[in-house]
Enzyme design. Sequence first.
Site, short mmCIF file in Angstrom:
data_model
loop_
_atom_site.label_atom_id
_atom_site.label_comp_id
_atom_site.label_asym_id
_atom_site.label_seq_id
_atom_site.Cartn_x
_atom_site.Cartn_y
_atom_site.Cartn_z
CB CYS A 17 0.12 -26.18 42.47
SG CYS A 17 0.37 -25.50 40.83
CE1 TYR A 18 5.79 -31.69 39.54
CE2 TYR A 18 5.96 -32.54 41.78
CZ TYR A 18 6.28 -32.63 40.45
OH TYR A 18 7.09 -33.64 40.00
CE LYS A 50 12.58 -11.36 62.63
NZ LYS A 50 14.02 -11.64 62.67
CB SER A 54 22.43 -8.77 67.56
OG SER A 54 21.06 -9.05 67.35
N GLY A 55 20.61 -7.29 69.94
CA GLY A 55 19.57 -6.28 70.08
C GLY A 55 18.44 -6.52 69.09
N GLY A 56 18.66 -7.42 68.14
CA GLY A 56 17.60 -7.78 67.19
C GLY A 56 16.57 -8.66 67.88
CB VAL A 57 13.16 -9.72 66.79
CG1 VAL A 57 11.95 -10.31 67.47
CG2 VAL A 57 12.83 -8.36 66.21
CG ASP A 58 15.38 -13.69 65.12
OD1 ASP A 58 14.18 -13.38 65.29
OD2 ASP A 58 15.89 -13.85 64.00
CB SER A 59 19.98 -12.38 69.64
OG SER A 59 20.00 -10.98 69.63
CB SER A 60 15.86 -9.47 72.07
OG SER A 60 16.76 -8.50 71.61
N GLY A 119 5.59 -27.05 42.74
CA GLY A 119 6.97 -27.32 42.36
C GLY A 119 7.19 -27.00 40.90
CG HIS A 172 -0.33 -21.84 44.63
ND1 HIS A 172 0.64 -22.67 45.11
CD2 HIS A 172 -0.19 -21.83 43.29
CE1 HIS A 172 1.35 -23.15 44.11
NE2 HIS A 172 0.87 -22.66 42.99
CD GLU A 210 0.34 -22.13 48.75
OE1 GLU A 210 -0.83 -22.56 48.68
OE2 GLU A 210 1.22 -22.46 47.94
N1 GLN Z 1 5.20 -27.22 37.32
C1 GLN Z 1 3.80 -27.48 37.42
C2 GLN Z 1 3.01 -26.75 36.35
O1 GLN Z 1 3.56 -25.96 35.63
C3 GLN Z 1 3.29 -27.08 38.80
C4 GLN Z 1 3.38 -25.62 39.03
C5 GLN Z 1 3.19 -25.26 40.49
O2 GLN Z 1 3.24 -26.09 41.36
N2 GLN Z 1 3.02 -23.97 40.74
O3 GLN Z 1 1.83 -26.94 36.20
#
Ligand code: GLN
Length: 514
Positions: free
Chosen positions: A82-83, A370, A223-229, A55, A169, A171
Amino acid sequence: MNREKIIVIDFGGQYNQLVARRVRECGVYCEIYSYKTDIGQIRDMAPKGIILTGGPNSCYEEGAASCGRELFELGIPVLGLCYGAQLMMLTLGGHVCKAPVREYGKIEVTVDKSSKLFGDVSEKTICWMSHNDYIEKKAPGFRITGRTPDCPVAAAEWEEKDLYAIQFHPEVLHTQEGAKMLRNFVYQVCHCEGTWKMDAFAAASIQAIREKVGKGKALCALSGGVDSSVAAVLMSKAIGNQLTCVFVDHGLLRKNEGDEVEEVFGPKGPYELNFIRVNAQERFYEKLRGVEEPEQKRKIIGEEFIRVFEEEAKKIGAVDFLVQGTIYPDVVESGLGGESAVIKSHHNVGGLPDYVDFKEIMEPLRDLFKDEVRKVGLELGIPEKLVYRQPFPGPGLGIRIVGEVTPEKVVMVQEADAIYREEIARAGLDRTIGQYFAALTNMRSVGVMGDERTYDYAVALRAVNTVDFMTAETAEIPFEVLAKVMNRVINEVKGVNRVLYDLTSKPPGTIEFE
Ligand code: GLN
């Protein structure tokens, strides 16, 4: 449905959706909630684990996003990222402050392999860092399990209490072994079973739709797009002819797209449903005549679309359900889940059209990302060509023609785009590039063809890679491929005498070209 799940508590981090997607890739259902969510509600959901996101705030500052101490005392495993890690440490008695050296980018972290999180991770592992603050002192009870030269507490844990904090991080793909770490949290710490599978989802949804709809009628805008199809096929498998799909061809679709949609969903296709194709090209061209401003074009196309759909709906009469292809990112980005600011008010979420006589809205894909929608599509036997169709804006080619839209220009951009897509596929790049298309610029310039002067339009080719569609990098397409496309477009598309490649990333550009 009472399924096994992990929840992500969002503190406004950029990667909140990514965290949830990574958990789901491990086979566990995951949802995002704002940090303001009531602790009682969290307890009632009984998640198998909780992940706190990053955050923008500094957790020690007045008014910073926070959660109560109780969150860590529920007996549910918590992983702070992180945060989230900083907040966990601060809340439980550690010390967090501005870091003497801020870390940004790929950093080597030394981890303690005796941790459940890092058992199968290399002792020195590259991780993605992005922080100005740091955990100067861990909270009592915790032990330090990760360090960098500038970060004394890059990871800490209290194993008996199932509390884990990591400064980086996992992720993000730049964290090379991040997926392993998340998997370890999900399976080693939270003891999940891994019940989130798309074949099971499809079967359960079909059953649930049947029960809900009963003998009722449903209406779906295709619409022919993935989601509505995918939504339409799911509905059709559940309720067959009780479903009517209306497909509005606004004359701004890609080459042959209208016919392709009809092939799949029309009477000759494999599915049981009522299919109505409305050929409304002329109406749209008429409304768009002389209009140059992109926002105005979008508005006109959107409104006309609703009008056409409304007329068809009136012919059908009252229905019980209106089906929409809303997917999970639409829900999150509309500010209904998570903490991310309202980035766009999504047409699929919230605003119910009042022009159709229906009792209830139905969104069978509301929980899916998606890539999951695509998997369900394949499960249901929808042709790959349709399932992997590129994202395509609702207003279609109307906004890929800069300036006034005319039927002639639509043909130019359709042809150029078809050639571009064909060559990209021929070069084997179609699954590696995020999104690519041709647009028609509003520029005419002088050229020479067959010794004759031309004064024609320029086509712009666009290709970007993006993880989340919030930011995008321009794709590096081999020059031979671009040259081939240029050659073919000039030779085969009448009215075009120049081909440009758009190098602009997002930001400052957008993915679309309008
Ligand atoms: N704001 C916090 C920092 O600067 C956390 C950053 C983050 O979560 N990427 O350390």
